[in-house]
Design an enzyme around this catalytic site. Sequence first.
Site, PDB file in Angstrom:
ATOM      1  N   ILE A 154       0.915  -1.143   0.000  1.00 22.07           N
ATOM      2  CA  ILE A 154       0.000   0.000   0.000  1.00 22.07           C
ATOM      3  C   ILE A 154       0.954   1.192   0.000  1.00 22.07           C
ATOM      4  CG2 ILE A 154      -1.756   1.307   1.222  1.00 22.07           C
ATOM      5  CD1 ILE A 154      -2.649  -1.336   2.546  1.00 22.07           C
ATOM      6  N   PRO A 155       1.217   1.756  -1.177  1.00 25.76           N
ATOM      7  CA  PRO A 155       2.346   2.681  -1.349  1.00 25.76           C
ATOM      8  C   PRO A 155       2.107   4.090  -0.803  1.00 25.76           C
ATOM      9  CG  PRO A 155       1.165   2.447  -3.404  1.00 25.76           C
ATOM     10  CD  PRO A 155       0.516   1.506  -2.431  1.00 25.76           C
ATOM     11  N   CYS A 156       2.068   4.215   0.508  1.00 26.52           N
ATOM     12  CA  CYS A 156       1.835   5.514   1.142  1.00 26.52           C
ATOM     13  C   CYS A 156       2.943   6.510   0.809  1.00 26.52           C
ATOM     14  CB  CYS A 156       1.671   5.354   2.649  1.00 26.52           C
ATOM     15  SG  CYS A 156       2.961   4.396   3.455  1.00 26.52           S
ATOM     16  N   HIS A 157       4.112   6.026   0.401  1.00 25.05           N
ATOM     17  CA  HIS A 157       5.201   6.925   0.017  1.00 25.05           C
ATOM     18  C   HIS A 157       4.862   7.714  -1.249  1.00 25.05           C
ATOM     19  CE1 HIS A 157       5.970   3.185  -2.200  1.00 25.05           C
ATOM     20  NE2 HIS A 157       6.592   3.938  -3.102  1.00 25.05           N
ATOM     21  N   ARG A 158       3.842   7.288  -1.993  1.00 29.86           N
ATOM     22  CA  ARG A 158       3.446   7.978  -3.222  1.00 29.86           C
ATOM     23  C   ARG A 158       2.442   9.104  -2.972  1.00 29.86           C
ATOM     24  NH1 ARG A 158       2.528   2.338  -6.281  1.00 29.86           N
ATOM     25  NH2 ARG A 158       4.691   1.660  -6.250  1.00 29.86           N
TER      26      ARG A 158
END
Length: 179
Positions: free
Chosen positions: A137-141
């Site tokens: 779940i790419p929260c860094h994006r």
Amino acid sequence: MPGTTPFDATDFDTAIGRCAVTWRGDAVVRFRLPGHDPLTTRLPDDTHRVATPATGPRAAMLTRIRAHLDGDLDDLRWIPLDLAGLPEFHRAVYTVTRAIDPGRTLGYGEVAGRIGAPGAAQAVGQALGRNPIPLIIPCHRVLAADHALHGFSAPGGVETKQRLLAIERTSGFGEPTLF
């Protein structure tokens, strides 16, 4: 609890360091980026630490995660997740966030708008700060409105976020926009 599937957990080496994953069946329940507490902390009592699997769906997941962190990008959306017990708002935020392709970003406000909660950018940030499955779940994006790299709850903070975005060849982060 009787009748529930126990958790399994393993840690494994990647280009950015030692990561860890916890499964229930073949669905990921938790993912840890390098620098977190030891794998066995804060896991349910029925968690079994397992060696990195050599075959099957779990091995495929680890292989693709390693490849992604080596720069052979994969959206990782095919990896099944177990989000049971998480608040509905968080699950909605994670669904939108998971749809962001590698190399792309959205703002916290944009995520809020996409879940039908305009004005909830701060709540989106709080949900992402509690993301139990970063990278997949790419929260860094998800970036601030000014494209700056503010806060990141994973170990290494903003530096980790910047490193993940660089691996994904994301342009424009950390730079103010003209308009």
